[in-house]
Design a protein around this motif. Structure first.
Motif, mmCIF file in Angstrom:
data_model
loop_
_atom_site.group_PDB
_atom_site.id
_atom_site.type_symbol
_atom_site.label_atom_id
_atom_site.label_comp_id
_atom_site.label_asym_id
_atom_site.label_seq_id
_atom_site.Cartn_x
_atom_site.Cartn_y
_atom_site.Cartn_z
ATOM 1 N N THR A 267 0.834 -1.203 0.000
ATOM 2 C CA THR A 267 0.000 0.000 0.000
ATOM 3 C C THR A 267 0.867 1.251 0.000
ATOM 4 O OG1 THR A 267 -1.803 -1.122 1.151
ATOM 5 C CG2 THR A 267 -1.782 1.273 1.250
ATOM 6 N N LYS A 268 1.947 1.236 0.765
ATOM 7 C CA LYS A 268 2.872 2.378 0.786
ATOM 8 C C LYS A 268 3.476 2.633 -0.588
ATOM 9 C CE LYS A 268 4.274 2.135 5.656
ATOM 10 N NZ LYS A 268 5.396 1.879 6.597
ATOM 11 N N ASN A 269 3.525 1.577 -1.403
ATOM 12 C CA ASN A 269 4.087 1.707 -2.745
ATOM 13 C C ASN A 269 3.006 1.918 -3.803
ATOM 14 O OD1 ASN A 269 7.212 1.114 -2.940
ATOM 15 N ND2 ASN A 269 6.423 -0.199 -1.310
ATOM 16 N N GLN A 270 1.797 2.325 -3.352
ATOM 17 C CA GLN A 270 0.706 2.689 -4.267
ATOM 18 C C GLN A 270 0.159 1.494 -5.042
ATOM 19 O OE1 GLN A 270 -0.405 6.187 -4.359
ATOM 20 N NE2 GLN A 270 0.723 5.771 -2.521
ATOM 21 N N ILE A 271 0.200 0.320 -4.434
ATOM 22 C CA ILE A 271 -0.278 -0.886 -5.111
ATOM 23 C C ILE A 271 -1.706 -1.206 -4.668
ATOM 24 C CG2 ILE A 271 0.130 -3.330 -5.541
ATOM 25 C CD1 ILE A 271 2.270 -1.391 -6.648
ATOM 26 N N SER A 272 -2.596 -1.323 -5.628
ATOM 27 C CA SER A 272 -3.978 -1.727 -5.383
ATOM 28 C C SER A 272 -4.106 -3.197 -5.755
ATOM 29 C CB SER A 272 -4.927 -0.875 -6.230
ATOM 30 O OG SER A 272 -6.256 -1.307 -6.073
ATOM 31 N N LEU A 273 -4.700 -3.990 -4.857
ATOM 32 C CA LEU A 273 -4.766 -5.423 -5.126
ATOM 33 C C LEU A 273 -6.049 -6.036 -4.581
ATOM 34 C CD1 LEU A 273 -3.986 -6.581 -2.111
ATOM 35 C CD2 LEU A 273 -1.665 -6.274 -2.882
ATOM 36 N N ALA A 274 -6.325 -7.253 -5.037
ATOM 37 C CA ALA A 274 -7.422 -8.058 -4.517
ATOM 38 C C ALA A 274 -6.845 -9.359 -3.975
ATOM 39 C CB ALA A 274 -8.439 -8.349 -5.614
ATOM 40 N N LEU A 275 -7.560 -9.976 -3.049
ATOM 41 C CA LEU A 275 -7.092 -11.204 -2.413
ATOM 42 C C LEU A 275 -8.096 -12.326 -2.626
ATOM 43 C CD1 LEU A 275 -5.916 -9.736 1.027
ATOM 44 C CD2 LEU A 275 -4.540 -10.085 -1.028
ATOM 45 N N ILE A 276 -7.578 -13.533 -2.773
ATOM 46 C CA ILE A 276 -8.444 -14.700 -2.942
ATOM 47 C C ILE A 276 -7.790 -15.891 -2.241
ATOM 48 C CG2 ILE A 276 -7.433 -15.461 -5.137
ATOM 49 C CD1 ILE A 276 -10.380 -15.940 -6.069
ATOM 50 N N GLU A 277 -8.613 -16.764 -1.670
ATOM 51 C CA GLU A 277 -8.117 -17.916 -0.904
ATOM 52 C C GLU A 277 -8.528 -19.210 -1.608
ATOM 53 O OE1 GLU A 277 -8.727 -20.086 3.463
ATOM 54 O OE2 GLU A 277 -9.839 -18.269 2.942
ATOM 55 N N PRO A 278 -7.588 -19.883 -2.299
ATOM 56 C CA PRO A 278 -7.938 -21.145 -2.953
ATOM 57 C C PRO A 278 -8.128 -22.268 -1.926
ATOM 58 C CG PRO A 278 -5.604 -20.693 -3.233
ATOM 59 C CD PRO A 278 -6.192 -19.490 -2.557
ATOM 60 N N THR A 279 -9.154 -23.071 -2.128
ATOM 61 C CA THR A 279 -9.405 -24.209 -1.250
ATOM 62 C C THR A 279 -8.712 -25.452 -1.805
ATOM 63 O OG1 THR A 279 -11.399 -24.862 -2.441
ATOM 64 C CG2 THR A 279 -11.653 -23.253 -0.653
ATOM 65 N N GLU A 280 -8.676 -26.512 -0.998
ATOM 66 C CA GLU A 280 -8.071 -27.768 -1.459
ATOM 67 C C GLU A 280 -8.830 -28.315 -2.666
ATOM 68 O OE1 GLU A 280 -6.757 -32.164 0.298
ATOM 69 O OE2 GLU A 280 -7.774 -30.704 1.588
ATOM 70 N N THR A 281 -10.175 -28.277 -2.587
ATOM 71 C CA THR A 281 -10.995 -28.742 -3.696
ATOM 72 C C THR A 281 -10.778 -27.883 -4.939
ATOM 73 O OG1 THR A 281 -12.694 -29.547 -2.177
ATOM 74 C CG2 THR A 281 -13.353 -29.197 -4.459
ATOM 75 N N GLY A 282 -10.684 -26.562 -4.733
ATOM 76 C CA GLY A 282 -10.479 -25.654 -5.850
ATOM 77 C C GLY A 282 -9.175 -25.907 -6.578
ATOM 78 N N LEU A 283 -8.098 -26.160 -5.820
ATOM 79 C CA LEU A 283 -6.799 -26.425 -6.440
ATOM 80 C C LEU A 283 -6.814 -27.737 -7.210
ATOM 81 C CD1 LEU A 283 -4.354 -25.213 -3.635
ATOM 82 C CD2 LEU A 283 -4.791 -24.112 -5.830
ATOM 83 N N LYS A 284 -7.514 -28.727 -6.669
ATOM 84 C CA LYS A 284 -7.587 -30.027 -7.351
ATOM 85 C C LYS A 284 -8.377 -29.928 -8.652
ATOM 86 C CE LYS A 284 -7.111 -33.064 -3.312
ATOM 87 N NZ LYS A 284 -7.804 -34.021 -2.422
#
Length: 392
Positions: A16-33
């Motif tokens: 954030t201090k470096n002016q970066i805008s981002l989104a976060l997502i959490e992959p599940t075990e099922t999702g990765l498979k």
């Protein structure tokens, strides 16, 4: 999404201090498979607000799938990838997103960060990625180059605007365009060649401009936002005016400030309900009680939309031949408001609300707000440390 660890939060603060805008997502075990992830509400908002993708208008089925170039960062290496954004035929077409090659860098329940820059996604595992080490490394690496390029582009626009303001200031006092409180801002925007409009977007290439007279230590405007009428007892500004307005000469109006720490002369006050994430305006009239509502999520989004980066421009006001003139003198440059502080500052009466409602001669009701305003002393509490520049 799970609660972020302190280490993950610190990585986000550094970005954030470096002016970066981002989104976060959490992959599940099922999702990765299965190579599939739900595009959560926060991800969909990030995509839509940044004009990357809008699931609301996307059709279902593989023929409507959208693919976007992606780079996945792995320490000193990049994996070239593709992002797939789609809505399947089944399960009501719930929005999905996937990055090919993600299983090489992510484990179940890691937090994956998404940046969008120059037409591509830039993806990394926030949980495992050593953000600080890579940014501080003396060796050139792809991640550091990305952050420096984004940060440099942001600074380039700010420097461009600062130089324009210095040029305006060097020409001396500028005559006011109109005799009104708002003239200090309108005069500056006109000098910069910015069209005067009611857009909710920032004024100059993503930078919001807020001007004020140095002789006045009044509250500063943050943004205007109408209530969520669908959640409110009252369904329009006209109803608010009819309930609490008063006659002044030929006008029927309601000009007042509403705070969470005291009732005003109309018996109005604000109440923050963190459990249901709402800001509520209340009347001490028991027959009315709570009458309008704002969702905190909407207020947070407006704050971030309007003040991702802001120039607060101070002007010295003088009268020359009976006309007010402005000498723009100081800029305070703020970035990335701390959203969690917004609620606290409302609760402490540092951020307040102004109603500016009037019924005109044709019987139409005009509402210039409601305006959310902050006391000058509150800027340092809402924004990270700012920079100040003299224009002369």
């Amino acid at each position: 999404m799970r609660k972020l660890t302190e280490i993950e939060q610190n990585k986000i603060k550094l970005l954030t201090k470096n002016q970066i805008s981002l989104a976060l997502i959490e992959p599940t075990e099922t999702g990765l498979k299965k190579s599939i992830m739900d595009a959560t509400g926060s991800v969909r908002s990030f995509l839509k607000e940044n004009k990357i993708h809008d699931y609301d208008i996307q059709g279902q089925g593989p023929e409507n799938k959208v693919q976007i170039d992606t780079k996945i960062y792995e320490d000193f290496h990049i994996i070239n990838s593709k992002a797939s954004l789609y809505r399947p035929q089944t399960k009501k077409g719930d929005p999905r997103i996937w990055f090919s090659g993600l299983t090489k860098v992510a484990n179940p329940n890691d937090i994956v960060a998404l940046i969008f820059y120059s037409g591509s996604f830039h993806v990394f595992n926030l949980t495992q990625f050593n953000v600080e080490s890579l940014l501080n490394s003396s060796h050139i690496n792809p991640f550091k180059e990305l952050i420096l390029e984004i940060n440099g582009k942001t600074k380039e626009i700010a420097l461009e605007l600062l130089n324009m303001l210095r040029k305006i200031a060097s020409s001396g006092p500028i005559p006011s365009l109109v005799a009104a409180d708002t003239s200090v801002g309108r005069t500056l925007e006109t000098a910069l060649g910015i069209d005067i409009n009611s857009s909710k977007q920032p004024d100059y290439k993503g930078i919001e401009l807020k001007s004020f007279r140095s002789s006045r230590k009044n509250r500063k405007n943050l943004f205007a936002q109408v209530p969520d009428w669908s959640l409110s007892k009252f369904k329009s500004s006209a109803e608010i005016l009819d309930a609490f307005g008063y006659h002044r000469k030929d006008d029927f109006k309601l000009n007042c400030t509403v705070s969470a720490i005291t009732q005003n002369s109309q018996g109005l006050s604000l109440r923050l309900d963190s459990d249901i994430k709402q800001l509520i305006e209340n009347s001490d009239n028991p027959e009315i009680g709570d009458f309008v509502v704002w969702t905190l999520d909407k207020l947070h989004k407006r704050l971030l939309q309007k003040h991702r980066e802001t120039f607060w421009v101070e002007a010295e006001s003088t009268s020359i031949d009976g006309i007010e003139h402005f000498q723009y003198s100081i800029v305070e440059h703020t970035k990335k408001p701390i959203v969690s502080q917004f609620d606290l500052l409302i609760d402490q009466g540092i951020i307040t609300l102004d109603h500016l409602i009037k019924r005109n001669s044709r019987g139409a009701v005009v509402e210039k707000g409601p305006l959310f305003k902050i006391k000058p002393s509150g800027l340092d509490l809402l924004f990270p440390p700012s920079e100040k520049y003299n224009l002369r």
